[in-house]
Scaffold this active site. Structure first.
Site, PDB file in Angstrom:
ATOM      1  N   ARG A  87     -36.556  14.313   6.452  1.00 55.34           N
ATOM      2  CA  ARG A  87     -36.477  15.230   7.809  1.00 55.34           C
ATOM      3  C   ARG A  87     -35.272  14.505   8.749  1.00 55.34           C
ATOM      4  O   ARG A  87     -35.494  13.330   8.779  1.00 55.34           O
ATOM      5  CB  ARG A  87     -37.707  15.366   8.350  1.00 55.34           C
TER       6      ARG A  87
ATOM      7  N   LYS B  73     -44.363  13.383   9.319  1.00 49.83           N
ATOM      8  CA  LYS B  73     -45.238  14.047  10.242  1.00 49.83           C
ATOM      9  C   LYS B  73     -46.589  13.440  10.432  1.00 49.83           C
ATOM     10  O   LYS B  73     -47.263  12.934   9.403  1.00 49.83           O
ATOM     11  CB  LYS B  73     -45.256  15.533   9.595  1.00 49.83           C
TER      12      LYS B  73
ATOM     13  N   HIS C 104     -32.079  21.074   7.677  1.00 49.36           N
ATOM     14  CA  HIS C 104     -33.211  21.241   6.959  1.00 49.36           C
ATOM     15  C   HIS C 104     -32.662  21.700   5.353  1.00 49.36           C
ATOM     16  O   HIS C 104     -33.503  21.600   4.500  1.00 49.36           O
ATOM     17  CB  HIS C 104     -34.027  22.235   7.475  1.00 49.36           C
TER      18      HIS C 104
ATOM     19  N   ARG D 242     -32.632  19.041   3.092  1.00 48.89           N
ATOM     20  CA  ARG D 242     -33.942  18.840   2.578  1.00 48.89           C
ATOM     21  C   ARG D 242     -34.279  19.519   1.264  1.00 48.89           C
ATOM     22  O   ARG D 242     -34.618  19.194   0.253  1.00 48.89           O
ATOM     23  CB  ARG D 242     -34.928  18.616   3.882  1.00 48.89           C
TER      24      ARG D 242
ATOM     25  N   HIS E 117     -44.971  16.444   1.785  1.00 51.99           N
ATOM     26  CA  HIS E 117     -45.925  17.663   1.944  1.00 51.99           C
ATOM     27  C   HIS E 117     -47.207  17.252   1.894  1.00 51.99           C
ATOM     28  O   HIS E 117     -47.788  16.835   0.934  1.00 51.99           O
ATOM     29  CB  HIS E 117     -45.489  18.513   0.921  1.00 51.99           C
TER      30      HIS E 117
ATOM     31  N   TYR F 140     -39.927  25.276  -4.119  1.00 54.94           N
ATOM     32  CA  TYR F 140     -38.689  25.017  -4.867  1.00 54.94           C
ATOM     33  C   TYR F 140     -38.758  25.596  -6.197  1.00 54.94           C
ATOM     34  O   TYR F 140     -37.742  25.263  -7.273  1.00 54.94           O
ATOM     35  CB  TYR F 140     -38.541  23.497  -4.733  1.00 54.94           C
TER      36      TYR F 140
END
Length: 223
Positions: free
Chosen positions: A62, A88, A166, A169, A192, A201
């Protein structure tokens, strides 16, 4: 709120899902990504910018993870290089690096990084002022490169796509699925929390589905 029991709706504090149900992520094909990386502006910061864009498109980082990257995060093993990424929720994950990308990062560090200011000595990517490169500048580098890409013959159609950092990514996640990597591994590589996020995806398998059904011999069932 409707029954007038509350004067304030606490649900307003909940972040909305970024991905709409049923909406496919925008990504670059291999040909588009190759031309995108060839579109990076030449000059003093070419290698730095190439490293930044490759970390997002070839390793799935990211913008904030590129921003947070430190010299001490690089795992300096010639046979099994990698990076520790701060993602994150202040969660750290390990990402193995393709050797050519690792070598490019070392080249940038040794030849092109410049002199950092004392408070930014550990920052991997530096601005021209010797400070940690800003998140906005990382986004601008991506936007400028996308703009150069759309000027290339045969790539004007990309102006219709909403291209951003993004999307690089997304390109990484899409490529992983296309190569047959299992979703749990992709989830770990991309950081994730929920596997449902990774499942966006799986749309790239449509071509594989078509090939599988086209080659399926069902003639024996039709007498």
């Amino acid at each position: 709120m409707k029954a007038e029991y509350l004067s304030y709706n606490p649900a307003l504090e909940v972040d909305m899902a970024k991905q709409e149900n049923g909406r496919l992520p925008t990504y670059l094909s291999d040909k588009e990504l190759e031309q995108f990386l060839l579109s990076i502006a030449p000059g003093q910061y070419h290698i730095r910018n190439r490293c930044i864009l490759m970390l997002m498109s070839l390793a799935g980082l990211r913008v904030v993870e590129v921003y947070n990257l430190n010299l001490s995060d690089l795992i300096r093993d010639e046979d099994e290089p990698g990076i520790e990424v701060l993602g994150k929720g202040n969660k750290t994950r390990y990402i193995p690096l393709p050797i050519p990308l690792y070598q490019l990062l070392l080249e940038y560090e040794k030849m092109y990084r410049g002199v950092p200011k004392p408070d930014h000595a550990n920052a991997f990517f530096l601005s021209k002022r010797g400070t940690r490169i800003s998140r906005r500048r990382i986004q601008e580098i991506t936007e400028e490169t996308f703009e150069r890409l759309t000027q290339q013959p045969g790539f004007h159609y990309l102006k219709q796509k909403k291209l951003s950092s993004h999307k690089l990514r997304h390109t990484f996640g899409t490529g992983m699925v296309r190569e047959g990597i299992d979703l749990v591994t992709i989830q770990q590589l991309m950081g994730h929390t929920n596997l449902n996020t990774t499942q966006i995806y799986t749309h790239v398998n449509n071509e594989q589905k078509k090939r599988a059904m086209k080659n399926k011999d069902v003639s024996r069932f039709f007498h």
